[in-house]
Design an enzyme around this catalytic site. Structure first.
Site, PDB file in Angstrom:
ATOM      1  N   GLU A 111       0.868  -1.179   0.000  1.00  0.00           N
ATOM      2  CA  GLU A 111       0.000   0.000   0.000  1.00  0.00           C
ATOM      3  C   GLU A 111       0.894   1.215   0.000  1.00  0.00           C
ATOM      4  OE1 GLU A 111      -2.903   0.181   3.110  1.00  0.00           O
ATOM      5  OE2 GLU A 111      -3.732  -1.775   2.596  1.00  0.00           O
ATOM      6  N   ASP A 144      -6.355   9.425   9.932  1.00  0.00           N
ATOM      7  CA  ASP A 144      -5.012   8.958  10.247  1.00  0.00           C
ATOM      8  C   ASP A 144      -4.522   9.443  11.600  1.00  0.00           C
ATOM      9  OD1 ASP A 144      -4.223   7.361   8.025  1.00  0.00           O
ATOM     10  OD2 ASP A 144      -4.315   9.192   6.826  1.00  0.00           O
TER      11      ASP A 144
END
Lengths: 414, 266
Positions: free
Chosen positions: B49, B60
């Protein structure tokens, strides 16, 4: 794209929450889909529930203190020499700004859904201060996310939040202002949405938050309409409503009840923060033609670079220092129902000086932006034109900045 | 022909282990170094990824934010990120690449242009954190047309009805978020509970490769051996930060961690 008549603008979004097919929506992580859907179901039911409206009105009247004053600024009118200048003194509201309406409604919703904690973002500190007040009133724990830069420049409001028992959580990422506070608050909600309610401090964020906030601040224009009819026997034939626009919660609330009037009769003028005169940075995405992008879960005009990174803003007023703007205002801009312009830091300070010189009123730096444009335009308008500025915040929180920029005189004399 | 992502899962299954997926931010700490990191860890990882850094990330945690801000500060642009992938794809150990990022970056590039460029540079899949179902229906179809895997996310808050609809509309791979958390949070839910949810998803459609992410680290990874795949991100980003602070080489340190992770599930 058109504003429909007879339907509240907050309810004019489509099935996915887009106004005019392109502003707003729900660009959120999967985890937030469920809590957002729960809030939508709750709000759609309660906004038509007579008992809930009664409960809201009761708190608005007896705790917030409605209606706030609607006053003529006689000396300023004489000094400017043109249209009649009036002000809706929303800073009369408990806590000193319009943010109390949205905070109260969110706490009422949180209480009903059995949540024990409420979190919120804040820029100028008003949204945070009001949420901490309302949370205390309704027995909820409260956490406020605030950019480290804003904590420094809006100390009076920070102290108030702490006094109300809220945790003020400094945000050090990015520009350390409102945009980062909202991001951090949403991140906290992602991790705690099972136990915690979130209040977004303005008409921004995922569609449901835009709607709840707009519904709450519309109290301002509901009062104003009554006050106008009391004063003039009708809604005046030439009426101009000036309001500062950061996220856009006070302006939307100030205009909502007049939406169906023609703009020839009731014109809306939104004043964004143009930033320092000699700086390229600003917080005026509508005025300076920013492109549509996604910020905090909604599509809107937003300051960004060609890649889609959100750009840093600059404004003397922490409450307007936001790179995006409510999807509602994007919609009102594209349908041409409202007109948007900007005032610089210097112009806002100048307007603050003029208003405080002639009137017993001290608008905070945010409404000072609106005063600046209103004063300029009122000069050229006929005497039967009614100009109203929403004085949506009190300058007490800006003491530090005003003293630094204008000298002690302007702080003490008030 | 199997697409590269499916092939990676198949190969891992042959070895009776979950596929190992790593997450690193493109351009962290520099364009060159992030390419070197990809090359080094692809010796041990099955799918890579690649985070597309964004400066208002709503999902995040601190570690990935730090990596993203570092990369943006160094001037990374979308086209640089495509270049990193196409350079990586030329290397001998290249593995499938999945972009993970926020929708505004795609929106500004233009959906069609973005997909064209993905195809050209060798991006095999996309995870768009803030484009949930059903908002993603049209874009997801566009991805399929371009033979790019659009990877749907599922979370503990996803209702059973949504689980079914999303799984039905998903491509070859789905991503289960283990707990209510931003990335990099400590595992606050028991592995047993996470696996129960995982099995619920697998029951809906056993043919979809389902990976688990969030809270997966060296310490926790071995508890999830009986799954299709596991994603480790924040621990790797943290290691890059630690290496830089200690003036060590992140490429060596990160590939050591990934090799250990691989051993724990083999």
């Amino acid at each position: 794209m058109k504003v429909k008549k007879g339907i509240p603008v907050i309810d004019q979004g489509d099935r996915l929450g887009f106004w005019g097919g392109k502003f707003g929506g729900n660009f959120v992580p999967e985890t937030l889909k469920k809590p957002i859907e729960d809030l939508e179901i709750q709000f759609n039911k309660l906004k038509n529930d007579k008992n809930f409206i009664k409960e809201r009105d009761n708190y608005f009247e007896n705790w917030i203190g409605t209606p706030t004053r609607f006053i003529k600024l006689n000396n300023l009118t004489k000094h400017v020499g043109g249209a009649q200048i009036w002000s809706k003194v929303v800073s009369d509201a408990n806590g000193g700004a319009h943010k109390i309406y949205n905070a109260t409604v969110h706490c009422l919703l949180a209480k009903r859904s059995g949540k024990k904690v409420i979190i919120g973002d804040t820029g100028a500190g008003y949204a945070g201060k009001m949420l901490s007040m309302a949370a205390k009133k309704f027995g909820l724990k409260c956490k406020i996310f605030m950019g480290a830069k804003d904590i420094k420049r809006q100390q009076p409001n920070v102290k108030a939040m702490k006094k109300n028992g809220a945790d003020v959580i400094p945000v050090y990422s990015g520009s350390q202002t409102l945009v980062d506070a909202v991001s951090e608050c949403m991140r906290y909600w992602v991790a705690n949405c099972d136990t915690t309610a979130m209040c977004v401090g303005s008409t921004v964020g995922p569609a449901i938050f835009v709607r709840i906030c707009g519904w709450s601040t519309s109290q301002i224009s509901r009062e104003l309409k009554d006050q106008l009819i009391n004063e003039f026997g009708e809604v005046p034939k030439k009426l101009k409503l000036y309001n500062c626009v950061g996220g856009g919660s006070s302006s939307f609330g100030f205009w909502n009840e007049f939406m169906d009037y023609s703009k020839k009769q009731v014109e809306f003028i939104g004043v964004e923060a143009g930033g320092p005169k000699n700086s390229k940075k600003h917080a005026a995405p509508l005025t300076y033609g920013s492109k549509i992008g996604i910020l905090h879960g909604a599509a809107q005009y937003v300051n960004q670079n060609s890649d889609g990174q959100i750009e840093e803003t600059e404004s003397i007023s922490a409450g307007l220092d936001y790179p995006g703007v409510s999807p509602l205002h994007c919609f009102l801009k594209d349908t041409k129902r409202a007109r948007y312009t900007a005032a610089s830091d210097e112009e806002a300070l100048k307007a603050y000086q003029i208003v405080t010189k002639y009137e017993n009123l001290r608008p905070s730096l945010e409404p000072s932006h609106a005063f600046s444009v209103a004063i300029k335009e009122a000069k050229k308008l006929s005497k039967d034109t009614i100009v109203i500025i929403n004085s949506c915040g009190d300058a007490y929180k800006d003491r530090g900045i005003l003293e630094k920029k204008l000298g002690k005189k302007y702080v003490k004399s008030n | 022909m199997l697409n590269p992502i499916n092939l990676a899962f198949k190969n891992a299954k042959k070895e009776k282990r979950p596929a190992l997926l790593t997450y690193t931010v493109a351009g962290d700490s520099s364009k060159k170094q992030s390419l070197e990191i990809l090359k080094a860890i692809s010796n041990y990882a099955d799918i890579l990824e690649v985070g597309v850094p964004h400066n208002t990330p709503v999902a995040d945690g601190g570690q990935i934010q730090t990596s993203a801000y570092r990369s943006i500060k160094n001037g990374i642009k979308m086209n640089d990120i495509f270049k990193i992938v196409s350079d990586f794809k030329k290397s001998k150990n290249s593995k499938p690449v999945i972009f993970m990022g926020y929708y505004n970056m795609i929106f500004q590039y233009g959906e069609n242009n973005f997909l064209k460029k993905c195809k050209k540079s060798g991006v095999n899949g996309l995870i768009v954190v803030d484009l949930p179902w059903p908002e993603n229906k049209i874009f997801s179809k566009k991805c399929k047309k371009n033979s790019i895997n659009f990877i749907q996310l599922l979370s503990p808050t996803t209702s059973n009805k949504r689980l079914k609809s999303i799984t039905k509309d998903s491509h070859d791979m789905i991503y289960y978020i283990s707990m209510l958390s931003t990335t990099g949070g400590k595992l606050k839910v028991s592995p047993k509970k996470i696996l129960a949810n995982y099995n619920k998803i697998k029951k809906i459609n056993p043919n979809k490769n389902c990976v688990i992410g969030f809270g997966i680290t060296e310490k926790t990874i071995s508890k999830f051996k009986n799954t299709d795949g596991l994603v480790v991100g924040s621990q790797i980003c943290k290691e890059i930060t630690r290496s830089l602070n200690n003036r060590q080489n992140p490429v060596i340190n990160v590939s050591k961690i990934v090799s250990k992770l691989r051993k724990k599930i083999s």
